[in-house]
Enzyme design. Structure first.
Site, PDB file in Angstrom:
ATOM      1  N   HIS A 192      36.388  42.228  27.619  1.00  0.00           N
ATOM      2  CA  HIS A 192      36.346  41.132  28.595  1.00  0.00           C
ATOM      3  C   HIS A 192      35.096  41.318  29.425  1.00  0.00           C
ATOM      4  O   HIS A 192      34.990  42.290  30.172  1.00  0.00           O
ATOM      5  CB  HIS A 192      37.600  41.132  29.464  1.00  0.00           C
ATOM      6  CG  HIS A 192      37.552  40.082  30.540  1.00  0.00           C
ATOM      7  ND1 HIS A 192      37.342  38.752  30.261  1.00  0.00           N
ATOM      8  CD2 HIS A 192      37.663  40.160  31.889  1.00  0.00           C
ATOM      9  CE1 HIS A 192      37.339  38.054  31.389  1.00  0.00           C
ATOM     10  NE2 HIS A 192      37.520  38.895  32.391  1.00  0.00           N
ATOM     11  N   ASP A 245      32.924  40.309  32.283  1.00  0.00           N
ATOM     12  CA  ASP A 245      32.538  39.684  33.537  1.00  0.00           C
ATOM     13  C   ASP A 245      31.025  39.854  33.665  1.00  0.00           C
ATOM     14  O   ASP A 245      30.523  40.972  33.785  1.00  0.00           O
ATOM     15  CB  ASP A 245      33.245  40.352  34.711  1.00  0.00           C
ATOM     16  CG  ASP A 245      34.753  40.218  34.604  1.00  0.00           C
ATOM     17  OD1 ASP A 245      35.236  39.080  34.631  1.00  0.00           O
ATOM     18  OD2 ASP A 245      35.434  41.259  34.475  1.00  0.00           O
ATOM     19  N   ASP A 258      41.606  35.602  32.180  1.00  0.00           N
ATOM     20  CA  ASP A 258      41.690  36.108  33.552  1.00  0.00           C
ATOM     21  C   ASP A 258      41.441  35.019  34.583  1.00  0.00           C
ATOM     22  O   ASP A 258      41.025  35.298  35.697  1.00  0.00           O
ATOM     23  CB  ASP A 258      40.687  37.252  33.747  1.00  0.00           C
ATOM     24  CG  ASP A 258      41.029  38.127  34.945  1.00  0.00           C
ATOM     25  OD1 ASP A 258      42.162  38.037  35.440  1.00  0.00           O
ATOM     26  OD2 ASP A 258      40.147  38.881  35.395  1.00  0.00           O
ATOM     27  N   HIS A 278      34.709  33.405  36.725  1.00  0.00           N
ATOM     28  CA  HIS A 278      35.735  33.494  37.763  1.00  0.00           C
ATOM     29  C   HIS A 278      35.411  34.531  38.841  1.00  0.00           C
ATOM     30  O   HIS A 278      35.827  34.360  39.980  1.00  0.00           O
ATOM     31  CB  HIS A 278      37.108  33.780  37.130  1.00  0.00           C
ATOM     32  CG  HIS A 278      37.117  34.881  36.132  1.00  0.00           C
ATOM     33  ND1 HIS A 278      36.890  34.661  34.801  1.00  0.00           N
ATOM     34  CD2 HIS A 278      37.305  36.208  36.252  1.00  0.00           C
ATOM     35  CE1 HIS A 278      36.953  35.798  34.139  1.00  0.00           C
ATOM     36  NE2 HIS A 278      37.197  36.765  35.005  1.00  0.00           N
TER      37      HIS A 278
END
Length: 911
Positions: A15, A17, A127, A353
């Site tokens: 994941h 980010d 997420d 996000h």
């Protein structure tokens, strides 16, 4: 397949980010290392079958920026099914990015993935801090039938730990997720989070308890024999020995089939074996059946300035640059596909996000402000190019009768809704171009000697228009011709403010400044005013009265409803973090109620009046000394004992309330001089509407939400997300509050259903898994906020109020022109449409076919007809958000089902 043997689908991923607890470039370096390792693993381990690139194509943009020569390798891996790309460009926060931004995210993600190989047809929301209610409809229109998400449904506890099954919305990790229009997808909840298969041991002694624990948890919620184990986590390095780890697992647990799987195979197996008894979950997934502490909704108020920049940027692209570029394209100008995509991509790099939510370290936001500026500069340039091109086609000869110095102005409305606004624009006339051989000082003097600031304003019918003016004198400017070197000039300039009257919904009106030593003849007549008392403004729709403490009442003449005690400010402490608001124990709210405010009239024209209110509050300077220690030692925010300090500093709030002559709402602007830390500021707007529910503008819908949370909710705060507005109404009384980049509100349980709109939240730490100080998140200095108050007569008129709320944040575009003949009339509408409960969303040009694509959505629960002007509907067809040609229209009137998103393709003669 039969249920005799359970299949363990191990899916490798990371994941990613893009920026979060480190700045972008620091994460970028780690990404390059991760991708290098991944490519090496594919090359050296034939049993390493697949890897999921987190559902976002920007990962490859970032990697290939460093190693462009590896593009062919990646394309080969995609073609072989080893790498899965898309469907998104970035993993956004769904509630803090606009409806069209969510669509562009899918469109660009699909287009970028297609360049490498197959597109991953999976609605991937690992997420997101809550999920939008229309997700299923958007995904279905994109050809996606399955969604995976990590938050929003109570099937598990904090961070998706498996807990008891009491009160769960779904007994399984699989469910049916349905949008308001009836579209549905198979929903898969990461019931044990997206790291439940990370770092699988190779040592049998460690692997046995690992698998016993992980398999039991996965089986607890699986509705089929297929168990999902996600091999990865945030920025997780590649597990290079995974093949060996799976061989060990097969030996230890022969009753299970372990495969290094991928989402395509897992999804296919689920659809084949899913039971008919899956629960149905409808609409938004916002964690309403949780204890309310980890819904992460307060990211909507972290770093409000970032949300405001985002709102301006999105509006600039989707509501101004794209429509104006489309109008210009229809008149023969090339459509700037590449530049618009560049501007959108630059903007969307701020939409992940952890970025747009305001929950990253300070360096992230320093770079985000630069990205916003870059994207908006491109948008402004395209707007200028398109508007000037269109203006060159407008017949402005009606102004020729006023003399050679007439200076036409073309005023564009691209909101999608007809209406009148007060606009401020700069007009130039008496241009004198010069070159390097001439003295600019002398030229400025020449222009000044032969010009003057007096004059009057007219519309295209020759009618005088009331205005106010500011003389800007002689100033420098320049043109950048397409066929020659830059052309500097001196010109006389004036800043005009005036009311446009009703402008077409997607078009323009024409005006002209007429220099005249006779001045404005209206000055000699009795002056009109909207001021009817020392602290009262009034037009044909509303009466606004300001009280001594700076609060105000608003009387709606149409509904004969009075709204009292509006506009008190509330300030409380906040010892939470960028993710979560937490008021200190025993903290008492400080308000402006009963205070002494400074009040004065600051504008008085025939078309607008304004009152300025100054509040000076003394508030605690920060939290007390305990907070620093609690942050340093990672005391969980709910366990913190810090209070507010005894030292006081001033909080100065300067509020401007303005009412326009044709306005149906009151405009509010607040300038907040913040010298304090660790606090929250809200404006309180009592509605006195006795309703159990309210409505909030969200992604392609106005979502109905309960005022009182579910019984499981423990958080004293019940804040929610909004996009453009929050609305409370009953059959006879309604109140809509629209904002510009204000995304957090709460409907208070105070007996009055007060709307509390968050204007500022100041905190000093990131929160989550470590200690990351964020001093810039305290938002010290000058902050601003804007909102609009719209009272109305209840249910029957709510869609009219919504239109005003949607029109409010879209600024008019004004461009100067010369007096010339043209093919377009002085007033024109490029897209005429009707549909009472329809919301207009966008107008752009499809790159592949060159057709104009217009989008609306039905806000209501009944069928509604979209009526297009016959000239616009020739050859039109119904499309999807992905802009395919799916169904030809047989009429210029289209029936739109409840809550349906509809895209209409309008073929153009320009290709």
């Amino acid at each position: 397949m039969t249920a005799s043997k359970r299949v363990v689908h191990v899916i490798s991923h990371t994941h990613w980010d893009r920026e979060w607890y480190m700045p972008y470039e620091a994460h970028h370096v780690k990404l390059v290392e991760t991708m290098d390792t991944l490519l090496d693993t594919f090359e050296n381990d034939p049993e390493f079958r697949s890897f999921y690139l987190d559902g976002q194509t920007i990962i490859l943009d970032d990697y290939l920026q460093v190693y462009p020569e590896k593009r062919e390798i990646i394309a080969r891996l995609c073609d072989e099914g080893k790498l899965s790309l898309g469907p998104w460009y970035i993993l956004q926060d769904e509630f803090l990015t606009s409806s069209e931004a969510n669509v562009r995210n899918l469109q660009i993600g699909h287009n970028d993935a297609r360049k490498f190989g197959p597109i991953s047809k999976l609605g991937y929301f690992p997420d997101s801090f809550g999920n939008m209610g229309q997700a299923a409809q958007l995904l279905r229109q994109a050809g996606i039938d399955t969604a995976v998400f990590g938050r929003g449904v109570k099937a598990t506890g904090f961070n998706n730990r498996v807990e008891d099954t009491a009160g769960l919305e779904s007994p399984y990790s699989e469910l049916i997720w349905q949008a308001p229009d009836g579209s549905s997808v198979l929903g898969i909840l990461f019931a044990n989070w997206y790291n439940n298969g990370m770092e699988i041991p190779v040592d049998p002694a460690l692997a046995k308890p690992y698998w016993e624990h992980r398999l039991a948890r996965a089986e607890q919620y699986a509705s089929t024999p297929h168990l999902l184990l996600m091999n990865g986590c945030d920025h997780q390095p590649i597990q290079t020995n995974l093949s060996e780890a799976l061989r060990v697992a097969r030996e230890l647990f022969p009753d299970y089939e372990f495969i290094h799987s991928n989402f395509d195979d897992y999804k296919k197996a689920l659809h084949a074996d899913k039971p008919s008894s899956l629960s149905l979950t409808q609409g938004e997934l916002r964690g309403q059946k949780t204890d309310g502490w980890y819904s992460l909704v307060n990211t909507a108020s972290a770093r409000v300035y970032i949300k405001q920049l985002n709102q301006r940027n999105q509006t600039l692209l989707e509501k101004i640059a794209e429509p104006l570029s489309t109008f210009a394209y229809q008149l023969g100008k090339a459509y700037p596909h590449g530049l618009l995509q560049y501007a959108w991509k630059t903007l969307m790099q701020n939409h992940p996000h952890d970025s747009i939510c305001g929950c990253s370290v300070d360096e992230v936001y320093q770079e985000m402000k630069t990205r916003f500026a870059k994207s908006m500069e491109v948008g402004k340039a395209l707007i200028s190019e398109s508007a000037n091109f269109i203006a060159s086609k407008v017949d402005t000869t009606p102004f020729a009768s006023f003399g050679p110095d007439a200076a036409p102005l073309i005023v564009f409305n691209t909101s999608g809704y007809e209406g009148s606004s007060v606009v401020t624009a700069e007009v130039e006339w008496s241009h004198r171009y010069f070159d390097q051989s001439e003295n600019p000082v002398a030229i400025a003097q020449q222009v000044g000697d032969r010009t003057f600031a007096e004059g009057f304003l007219v519309d295209s019918d020759g009618n005088r228009v009331a205005f106010s003016a500011e003389d800007l004198g002689v100033r420098f400017g320049y043109d950048l011709p397409k066929d020659k070197f830059r052309q500097p000039y001196m010109a006389r300039a004036l800043r005009l403010t005036f009311e446009t009257g009703a402008l077409p919904s997607m078009g323009y009106g024409s005006f002209a400044w007429i220099p005249s030593r006779a001045g404005d003849s209206m000055e000699s007549t009795a002056k009109e005013t909207l001021i009817t008392g020392d602290r009262t403004l009034e037009n044909q729709h509303l009466r606004l009265s300001v009280e001594a403490d700076g609060s105000y009442s608003l009387y709606d003449k149409n509904s004969q409803q009075l709204f009292l005690d509006l506009g008190h400010y509330e300030n409380v402490g906040d010892i939470g973090n960028e993710y979560i608001f937490k008021q200190p124990i025993s903290d008492v709210a400080l308000t402006t109620k009963g205070s002494r405010a400074e009040i004065r009239i600051v504008e008085d024209t025939p078309f607008r009046a304004a009152i300025e209110i100054v509040h000076r509050l003394a508030i605690p300077a920060e939290a007390d000394n305990r907070l620093a220690g609690e942050i340093r030692t990672m005391v969980e925010f709910r366990e913190r004992k810090a209070a507010r300090s005894e030292e006081l500093v001033p909080l100065v709030i300067v509020t401007r309330l303005s009412l326009e002559r044709e306005g149906k709402g009151v405009h509010a602007h607040a300038r907040i001089e913040n010298q304090s830390k660790d606090h929250r500021l809200r404006v309180l707007l009592p509605t006195d509407i006795m309703s159990d529910t309210h409505f909030a503008d969200s992604i392609f819908e106005v979502a109905q939400r309960k005022n009182i949370p579910e019984k499981e909710w423990e958080n004293p705060s019940n804040c929610q997300h909004m996009q453009a507005f929050i609305d409370v109404h009953d059959d006879h009384r309604g109140f809509t509050v629209a904002g510009k980049g204000l995304n957090e509100y709460e409907v208070l349980q105070d007996g009055r259903n007060t709307v509390a709109l968050t204007l500022l939240r100041a905190v000093g730490e990131l929160g989550d898994w470590g200690v990351f100080h964020t001093p810039e998140a305290q938002c010290l200095g000058t902050n601003e906020a804007e909102w609009l108050l719209l009272p109305y007569a209840g249910e029957a008129e709510r869609f009219e109020a919504y239109r005003e709320a949607y029109r409010y944040p879209v600024p008019l575009t004004v461009i100067g022109a010369s007096v010339h003949e043209g093919e377009l009339p002085p007033v024109h509408d490029f897209l005429k449409w009707n549909g009472d409960q329809l919301a207009f969303s966008s107008l752009k040009v499809n790159e592949e076919r060159g057709d104009s694509m217009a989008r609306w959505y039905n806000l209501g629960s009944s069928d509604i007809h979209l009526a297009l002007h016959p000239d616009a509907s020739t050859g039109a067809y119904i499309s999807t958000i992905m802009e395919d040609n799916s169904q030809d229209l047989v009429s210029n009137t289209i029936e739109v089902a409840p809550y349906k998103i509809i895209t209409i393709g309008l073929p153009s003669t320009t290709k």
